[in-house]
Design an enzyme around this catalytic site. Sequence first.
Site, PDB file in Angstrom:
ATOM      1  N   SER A  26       1.362   3.332  -2.664  1.00 28.46           N
ATOM      2  CA  SER A  26       1.105   4.271  -3.768  1.00 28.46           C
ATOM      3  C   SER A  26       0.812   5.676  -3.255  1.00 28.46           C
ATOM      4  O   SER A  26       0.903   6.640  -4.003  1.00 28.46           O
ATOM      5  CB  SER A  26      -0.052   3.765  -4.638  1.00 28.46           C
ATOM      6  OG  SER A  26      -1.171   3.514  -3.837  1.00 28.46           O
ATOM      7  N   TYR A  44     -12.852  -2.354  11.495  1.00 30.51           N
ATOM      8  CA  TYR A  44     -11.485  -1.794  11.449  1.00 30.51           C
ATOM      9  C   TYR A  44     -10.758  -2.037  12.784  1.00 30.51           C
ATOM     10  O   TYR A  44      -9.608  -2.472  12.808  1.00 30.51           O
ATOM     11  CB  TYR A  44     -11.598  -0.303  11.139  1.00 30.51           C
ATOM     12  CG  TYR A  44     -10.290   0.417  10.929  1.00 30.51           C
ATOM     13  CD1 TYR A  44      -9.587   0.311   9.727  1.00 30.51           C
ATOM     14  CD2 TYR A  44      -9.752   1.223  11.934  1.00 30.51           C
ATOM     15  CE1 TYR A  44      -8.398   0.998   9.532  1.00 30.51           C
ATOM     16  CE2 TYR A  44      -8.566   1.912  11.741  1.00 30.51           C
ATOM     17  CZ  TYR A  44      -7.884   1.794  10.540  1.00 30.51           C
ATOM     18  OH  TYR A  44      -6.704   2.474  10.359  1.00 30.51           O
ATOM     19  N   GLY A  75       0.823  -1.218   0.000  1.00 32.85           N
ATOM     20  CA  GLY A  75       0.000   0.000   0.000  1.00 32.85           C
ATOM     21  C   GLY A  75       0.846   1.252   0.000  1.00 32.85           C
ATOM     22  O   GLY A  75       0.620   2.175   0.780  1.00 32.85           O
TER      23      GLY A  75
HETATM   24  P1  NAP Z   1      -4.589   5.610   2.358  1.00 32.18           P
HETATM   25  O1  NAP Z   1      -4.071   6.994   2.137  1.00 32.18           O
HETATM   26  O2  NAP Z   1      -6.029   5.308   2.125  1.00 32.18           O
HETATM   27  O3  NAP Z   1      -3.677   4.601   1.481  1.00 32.18           O
HETATM   28  C1  NAP Z   1      -3.921   3.223   1.545  1.00 32.18           C
HETATM   29  C2  NAP Z   1      -2.893   2.479   0.720  1.00 32.18           C
HETATM   30  O4  NAP Z   1      -3.198   1.080   0.802  1.00 32.18           O
HETATM   31  C3  NAP Z   1      -2.944   2.859  -0.751  1.00 32.18           C
HETATM   32  O5  NAP Z   1      -1.640   2.794  -1.287  1.00 32.18           O
HETATM   33  C4  NAP Z   1      -3.809   1.751  -1.332  1.00 32.18           C
HETATM   34  O6  NAP Z   1      -3.539   1.492  -2.700  1.00 32.18           O
HETATM   35  C5  NAP Z   1      -3.371   0.558  -0.518  1.00 32.18           C
HETATM   36  N1  NAP Z   1      -4.349  -0.517  -0.524  1.00 32.18           N
HETATM   37  C6  NAP Z   1      -5.643  -0.483  -0.122  1.00 32.18           C
HETATM   38  N2  NAP Z   1      -6.224  -1.671  -0.302  1.00 32.18           N
HETATM   39  C7  NAP Z   1      -5.276  -2.488  -0.839  1.00 32.18           C
HETATM   40  C8  NAP Z   1      -5.262  -3.833  -1.267  1.00 32.18           C
HETATM   41  N3  NAP Z   1      -6.340  -4.612  -1.188  1.00 32.18           N
HETATM   42  N4  NAP Z   1      -4.109  -4.328  -1.778  1.00 32.18           N
HETATM   43  C9  NAP Z   1      -3.000  -3.571  -1.889  1.00 32.18           C
HETATM   44  N5  NAP Z   1      -2.952  -2.284  -1.503  1.00 32.18           N
HETATM   45  C10 NAP Z   1      -4.076  -1.756  -0.983  1.00 32.18           C
HETATM   46  O7  NAP Z   1      -4.301   5.108   3.840  1.00 32.18           O
HETATM   47  P2  NAP Z   1      -3.287   5.668   4.971  1.00 32.18           P
HETATM   48  O8  NAP Z   1      -4.003   6.659   5.769  1.00 32.18           O
HETATM   49  O9  NAP Z   1      -1.984   5.989   4.342  1.00 32.18           O
HETATM   50  O10 NAP Z   1      -3.156   4.357   5.868  1.00 32.18           O
HETATM   51  C11 NAP Z   1      -2.082   3.429   5.743  1.00 32.18           C
HETATM   52  C12 NAP Z   1      -2.158   2.453   6.907  1.00 32.18           C
HETATM   53  O11 NAP Z   1      -2.121   3.175   8.134  1.00 32.18           O
HETATM   54  C13 NAP Z   1      -3.452   1.635   6.933  1.00 32.18           C
HETATM   55  O12 NAP Z   1      -3.188   0.334   7.392  1.00 32.18           O
HETATM   56  C14 NAP Z   1      -4.297   2.387   7.952  1.00 32.18           C
HETATM   57  O13 NAP Z   1      -5.252   1.549   8.549  1.00 32.18           O
HETATM   58  C15 NAP Z   1      -3.234   2.821   8.934  1.00 32.18           C
HETATM   59  N6  NAP Z   1      -3.622   3.963   9.760  1.00 32.18           N
HETATM   60  C16 NAP Z   1      -3.934   5.180   9.215  1.00 32.18           C
HETATM   61  C17 NAP Z   1      -4.311   6.235  10.054  1.00 32.18           C
HETATM   62  C18 NAP Z   1      -4.663   7.591   9.525  1.00 32.18           C
HETATM   63  O14 NAP Z   1      -5.110   8.427  10.324  1.00 32.18           O
HETATM   64  N7  NAP Z   1      -4.506   7.879   8.244  1.00 32.18           N
HETATM   65  C19 NAP Z   1      -4.365   6.035  11.428  1.00 32.18           C
HETATM   66  C20 NAP Z   1      -4.047   4.790  11.952  1.00 32.18           C
HETATM   67  C21 NAP Z   1      -3.668   3.772  11.111  1.00 32.18           C
HETATM   68  P3  NAP Z   1      -4.441   2.145  -3.896  1.00 32.18           P
HETATM   69  O15 NAP Z   1      -3.918   3.530  -4.062  1.00 32.18           O
HETATM   70  O16 NAP Z   1      -4.177   1.280  -5.037  1.00 32.18           O
HETATM   71  O17 NAP Z   1      -5.863   2.115  -3.414  1.00 32.18           O
END
Ligand code: NAP
Length: 245
Positions: A13, A153, A11
């Site tokens: 990208s 989640y 993930g």
């Molecule tokens: P994000 O901006 O929504 O990015 C998610 C990434 O995961 C994207 O690169 C997406 O690829 C990829 N992805 C989603 N489904 C996938 C699949 N089935 N197979 C392969 N890749 C997949 O999320 P983020 O906020 O950066 O979060 C990253 C991690 O941190 C997650 O595990 C999230 O739960 C955790 N997290 C985030 C926060 C927050 O506040 N943002 C807080 C706590 C934990 P595509 O571009 O192709 O969709």
Amino acid sequence: MSDSKVAIVTGASRGIGFSVAEALAKAGYHLAICGTREETVNAAAEKLSIHKVEVLPRVVNVADGEAVQAFVQEVAKHFGRLDVLVNNAGITRDGLSMRMKGEDWQAVIDTNLSSVFYASQAVLKPMMRAKAGRIINISSVVASMGNPGQINYCASKGGIDAMTRSLAREVGSRNITVNAIAPGFIGTDMTDELGDDAKDALIAQVPLGRLGSPEDIAATVLFLSGESGGYITGQVLHVNGGMYM
Ligand code: NAP
């Protein structure tokens, strides 16, 4: 075999995953990254290549165990080594429990939790052979706090924390560490889905008075990946500006 260390970031990208990959690239790691869309994953790889490291971009659905295994095998064969796995890919499908659809429950469990098992299982062979490795799982503060509307989640992230401790006990004797990082609220596409009022309410809960940045999480991944993290295993590191302590 590559002289430089090699890391897989799922993930990557955009969001946290991209920043993690960028921090590792700046530190000289060759990378294999994946996402669900060819265009965005290739664009990310191009940006990362600026740092003079090799980047292997692949479209992989992390919820598909066979695809994940094939990806890891390809990476290990291509680079001849595999030092770090960052299980970052994740999604949300929020809704109150009474109304949550089975498919929204399952999609989050498959993408956020089962994926971590698939990828971790796949890297164990090369890491055990090398008698070294780092597995870093991106969890969430809500695994510890709970969050209304996120039963799927929270369950997926709580599962990650438990899996982290269990695997850490299994593979510690092979010099492989397994840790989780639990971010608080980080400014990415995932939190951009919230309205301004909801965001202000979240920030009000954070003693440091701001959302975290993807770079805050990337710095913690870098710390755990290197020598500095060598005696840390089975832990969940909270990086949340103090919103949970
Ligand atoms: P994000 O901006 O929504 O990015 C998610 C990434 O995961 C994207 O690169 C997406 O690829 C990829 N992805 C989603 N489904 C996938 C699949 N089935 N197979 C392969 N890749 C997949 O999320 P983020 O906020 O950066 O979060 C990253 C991690 O941190 C997650 O595990 C999230 O739960 C955790 N997290 C985030 C926060 C927050 O506040 N943002 C807080 C706590 C934990 P595509 O571009 O192709 O969709």
